[in-house]
Design an enzyme around this catalytic site. Structure first.
Site, PDB file in Angstrom:
ATOM      1  N   LYS A 177       0.870  -1.297  -0.155  1.00  0.00           N
ATOM      2  CA  LYS A 177      -0.028  -0.191  -0.117  1.00  0.00           C
ATOM      3  C   LYS A 177       0.865   1.365  -0.024  1.00  0.00           C
ATOM      4  O   LYS A 177       1.729   1.213   0.570  1.00  0.00           O
ATOM      5  CB  LYS A 177      -1.019  -0.135   1.179  1.00  0.00           C
ATOM      6  CG  LYS A 177      -2.120  -0.989   1.079  1.00  0.00           C
ATOM      7  CD  LYS A 177      -2.985  -0.834   2.042  1.00  0.00           C
ATOM      8  CE  LYS A 177      -4.058   0.244   1.964  1.00  0.00           C
ATOM      9  NZ  LYS A 177      -4.762   0.178   0.781  1.00  0.00           N
ATOM     10  N   SER A 178       0.557   2.316  -0.887  1.00  0.00           N
ATOM     11  CA  SER A 178       1.112   3.423  -0.965  1.00  0.00           C
ATOM     12  C   SER A 178       1.519   4.012   0.449  1.00  0.00           C
ATOM     13  O   SER A 178       2.511   4.744   0.873  1.00  0.00           O
ATOM     14  CB  SER A 178       0.728   4.408  -1.815  1.00  0.00           C
ATOM     15  OG  SER A 178      -0.522   4.843  -1.423  1.00  0.00           O
ATOM     16  N   SER A 179       0.535   3.874   1.323  1.00  0.00           N
ATOM     17  CA  SER A 179       0.532   4.749   2.688  1.00  0.00           C
ATOM     18  C   SER A 179       1.781   3.881   3.509  1.00  0.00           C
ATOM     19  O   SER A 179       2.281   4.620   4.228  1.00  0.00           O
ATOM     20  CB  SER A 179      -0.633   4.323   3.404  1.00  0.00           C
ATOM     21  OG  SER A 179      -1.709   5.122   2.743  1.00  0.00           O
TER      22      SER A 179
ATOM     23  N   GLU B 178       8.388  -9.960   2.321  1.00  0.00           N
ATOM     24  CA  GLU B 178       9.872  -9.493   2.660  1.00  0.00           C
ATOM     25  C   GLU B 178       9.524  -8.023   2.723  1.00  0.00           C
ATOM     26  O   GLU B 178       9.560  -7.298   1.789  1.00  0.00           O
ATOM     27  CB  GLU B 178      10.556  -9.918   1.659  1.00  0.00           C
ATOM     28  CG  GLU B 178      10.372 -11.338   1.072  1.00  0.00           C
ATOM     29  CD  GLU B 178       9.430 -11.926   0.308  1.00  0.00           C
ATOM     30  OE1 GLU B 178       8.724 -10.793  -0.362  1.00  0.00           O
ATOM     31  OE2 GLU B 178       9.198 -13.128   0.003  1.00  0.00           O
TER      32      GLU B 178
END
Length: 178
Positions: A91-93, A127
Protein backbone atom coordinates in the site's frame (compact mmCIF):
# COMPACT_ATOMS: atom_id res chain seq x y z
CA UNK A 1 -7.05 -9.63 -17.69
CA UNK A 2 -6.84 -7.78 -14.38
CA UNK A 3 -9.91 -8.50 -12.25
CA UNK A 4 -12.06 -5.57 -11.13
CA UNK A 5 -14.12 -5.08 -7.97
CA UNK A 6 -17.19 -7.18 -8.78
CA UNK A 7 -15.03 -10.01 -10.19
CA UNK A 8 -12.76 -9.98 -7.13
CA UNK A 9 -15.80 -9.92 -4.86
CA UNK A 10 -17.38 -12.93 -6.62
CA UNK A 11 -14.23 -15.08 -6.51
CA UNK A 12 -13.10 -14.02 -3.04
CA UNK A 13 -16.53 -14.61 -1.49
CA UNK A 14 -16.51 -18.10 -3.04
CA UNK A 15 -13.48 -19.07 -0.94
CA UNK A 16 -10.50 -17.76 -2.93
CA UNK A 17 -9.67 -15.50 0.06
CA UNK A 18 -10.43 -16.18 3.74
CA UNK A 19 -11.44 -14.22 5.66
CA UNK A 20 -13.06 -12.17 2.94
CA UNK A 21 -13.95 -8.62 4.03
CA UNK A 22 -16.09 -6.82 1.48
CA UNK A 23 -14.86 -3.39 2.62
CA UNK A 24 -11.33 -4.40 1.55
CA UNK A 25 -12.32 -4.56 -2.12
CA UNK A 26 -10.86 -1.72 -4.21
CA UNK A 27 -11.56 -0.92 -7.88
CA UNK A 28 -8.92 -3.44 -9.08
CA UNK A 29 -7.40 -4.98 -5.92
CA UNK A 30 -8.10 -6.38 -2.47
CA UNK A 31 -6.50 -4.97 0.69
CA UNK A 32 -4.64 -7.53 2.81
CA UNK A 33 -3.56 -7.23 6.42
CA UNK A 34 -0.66 -8.35 8.61
CA UNK A 35 -1.03 -11.62 10.47
CA UNK A 36 0.29 -12.51 13.92
CA UNK A 37 3.87 -13.61 13.26
CA UNK A 38 7.05 -11.99 12.02
CA UNK A 39 10.46 -13.52 11.42
CA UNK A 40 13.00 -10.79 12.17
CA UNK A 41 16.71 -10.38 11.68
CA UNK A 42 18.69 -9.90 14.87
CA UNK A 43 22.37 -9.30 15.62
CA UNK A 44 22.41 -12.41 17.81
CA UNK A 45 21.43 -14.95 15.14
CA UNK A 46 21.97 -15.52 11.43
CA UNK A 47 18.55 -17.21 11.42
CA UNK A 48 15.42 -15.11 11.43
CA UNK A 49 13.81 -15.08 14.88
CA UNK A 50 10.03 -15.39 15.40
CA UNK A 51 8.17 -12.47 16.97
CA UNK A 52 4.58 -12.88 18.16
CA UNK A 53 3.00 -9.83 16.58
CA UNK A 54 -0.23 -10.82 18.34
CA UNK A 55 1.24 -9.23 21.49
CA UNK A 56 1.12 -5.82 19.78
CA UNK A 57 -1.61 -3.52 18.50
CA UNK A 58 -2.01 -0.14 16.84
CA UNK A 59 -1.59 1.67 20.17
CA UNK A 60 1.43 -0.45 21.15
CA UNK A 61 3.02 -1.56 17.83
CA UNK A 62 6.13 -3.57 17.10
CA UNK A 63 8.97 -1.27 16.01
CA UNK A 64 11.06 -2.48 13.08
CA UNK A 65 14.37 -0.62 13.49
CA UNK A 66 15.96 1.57 10.81
CA UNK A 67 17.33 -0.73 8.10
CA UNK A 68 15.57 -3.69 9.75
CA UNK A 69 14.35 -6.66 7.73
CA UNK A 70 11.57 -9.11 8.47
CA UNK A 71 9.35 -11.71 6.90
CA UNK A 72 5.67 -11.16 7.64
CA UNK A 73 2.50 -13.09 6.90
CA UNK A 74 -0.92 -12.02 5.74
CA UNK A 75 -3.91 -12.64 7.96
CA UNK A 76 -5.74 -13.71 4.81
CA UNK A 77 -5.23 -17.15 3.32
CA UNK A 78 -5.62 -17.97 -0.35
CA UNK A 79 -6.69 -20.78 -2.65
CA UNK A 80 -6.19 -19.43 -6.18
CA UNK A 81 -8.10 -21.23 -8.91
CA UNK A 82 -5.99 -22.68 -11.73
CA UNK A 83 -7.13 -19.84 -13.99
CA UNK A 84 -6.19 -17.02 -11.59
CA UNK A 85 -2.82 -15.52 -10.57
CA UNK A 86 -2.18 -12.73 -8.08
CA UNK A 87 0.45 -10.15 -7.26
CA UNK A 88 1.08 -8.49 -3.91
CA UNK A 89 1.86 -4.79 -3.95
CA UNK A 90 2.58 -2.64 -0.92
CA UNK A 91 0.00 0.00 0.00
CA UNK A 92 1.32 3.46 -0.84
CA UNK A 93 0.58 4.61 2.72
CA UNK A 94 3.01 1.99 4.06
CA UNK A 95 5.68 3.05 1.54
CA UNK A 96 5.23 6.67 2.64
CA UNK A 97 5.90 5.55 6.21
CA UNK A 98 9.22 3.99 5.15
CA UNK A 99 8.28 0.34 4.61
CA UNK A 100 9.55 -1.34 1.46
CA UNK A 101 8.60 -4.69 -0.02
CA UNK A 102 11.21 -6.67 -1.91
CA UNK A 103 8.91 -7.37 -4.89
CA UNK A 104 8.72 -11.14 -4.45
CA UNK A 105 4.92 -11.14 -4.29
CA UNK A 106 3.92 -13.11 -7.41
CA UNK A 107 1.41 -15.89 -6.73
CA UNK A 108 0.98 -18.42 -9.52
CA UNK A 109 -2.34 -19.97 -10.42
CA UNK A 110 -3.20 -22.97 -8.25
CA UNK A 111 -1.39 -21.54 -5.22
CA UNK A 112 -3.25 -22.82 -2.19
CA UNK A 113 -4.64 -25.88 -4.00
CA UNK A 114 -3.60 -29.53 -3.92
CA UNK A 115 -2.74 -31.49 -7.07
CA UNK A 116 -6.32 -32.81 -7.23
CA UNK A 117 -7.75 -29.29 -6.85
CA UNK A 118 -8.63 -29.51 -3.17
CA UNK A 119 -8.20 -26.48 -0.90
CA UNK A 120 -4.76 -26.43 0.81
CA UNK A 121 -4.84 -22.73 1.78
CA UNK A 122 -1.70 -20.64 1.97
CA UNK A 123 -0.89 -17.33 3.58
CA UNK A 124 1.42 -14.96 1.76
CA UNK A 125 4.90 -14.38 3.17
CA UNK A 126 6.05 -10.81 2.55
CA UNK A 127 9.63 -9.54 2.66
CA UNK A 128 9.56 -6.15 4.42
CA UNK A 129 12.34 -3.67 5.08
CA UNK A 130 12.46 -0.39 6.96
CA UNK A 131 14.20 1.98 4.56
CA UNK A 132 14.19 4.86 7.04
CA UNK A 133 17.61 5.75 8.37
CA UNK A 134 16.79 7.30 11.72
CA UNK A 135 13.45 5.98 12.99
CA UNK A 136 11.64 2.67 13.34
CA UNK A 137 8.45 1.83 11.46
CA UNK A 138 5.39 0.53 13.27
CA UNK A 139 3.83 -2.88 12.58
CA UNK A 140 0.82 -4.53 14.23
CA UNK A 141 -1.54 -7.41 13.40
CA UNK A 142 -4.49 -6.41 11.27
CA UNK A 143 -2.85 -3.31 9.77
CA UNK A 144 -3.50 -2.91 6.05
CA UNK A 145 -0.11 -3.72 4.57
CA UNK A 146 -0.80 -4.21 0.88
CA UNK A 147 -3.10 -5.15 -1.91
CA UNK A 148 -3.53 -8.24 -4.04
CA UNK A 149 -4.10 -7.71 -7.74
CA UNK A 150 -5.75 -10.71 -9.40
CA UNK A 151 -5.23 -11.72 -13.03
CA UNK A 152 -7.55 -14.06 -14.94
CA UNK A 153 -5.83 -16.36 -17.43
CA UNK A 154 -7.30 -17.19 -20.83
CA UNK A 155 -6.59 -20.85 -20.16
CA UNK A 156 -5.14 -22.86 -17.27
CA UNK A 157 -1.47 -23.89 -17.62
CA UNK A 158 -0.39 -27.49 -18.14
CA UNK A 159 1.09 -27.52 -14.62
CA UNK A 160 -0.18 -25.10 -11.98
CA UNK A 161 1.48 -24.10 -8.72
CA UNK A 162 -0.45 -26.96 -7.10
CA UNK A 163 1.98 -29.25 -8.98
CA UNK A 164 5.14 -27.15 -9.19
CA UNK A 165 5.03 -24.98 -6.05
CA UNK A 166 7.07 -25.40 -2.86
CA UNK A 167 5.18 -23.02 -0.57
CA UNK A 168 1.71 -24.53 -0.99
CA UNK A 169 -0.19 -25.09 2.23
CA UNK A 170 2.04 -22.78 4.27
CA UNK A 171 -0.28 -21.33 6.91
CA UNK A 172 2.39 -19.24 8.63
CA UNK A 173 5.26 -16.99 7.64
CA UNK A 174 7.87 -19.19 5.98
CA UNK A 175 11.63 -18.73 5.52
CA UNK A 176 13.31 -19.65 2.25
CA UNK A 177 13.08 -23.30 1.28
CA UNK A 178 16.13 -22.81 -0.93
Amino acid sequence: MLLVDYQIRARASSGMVLPFIDEHVNPASLDVTLGNTLLVETAESADLVPVDLGLYDQDWPYHLPPGGFCLAETRESFALPVDTCAQFVLKSSRAREGIDHLNAGWCDCGWGLSVDGEDRRSVLTMELKNVRQLHPVRLWPGMKIGQMKFVALDTPPLESYAIKGRYNGDMQVTSSKG
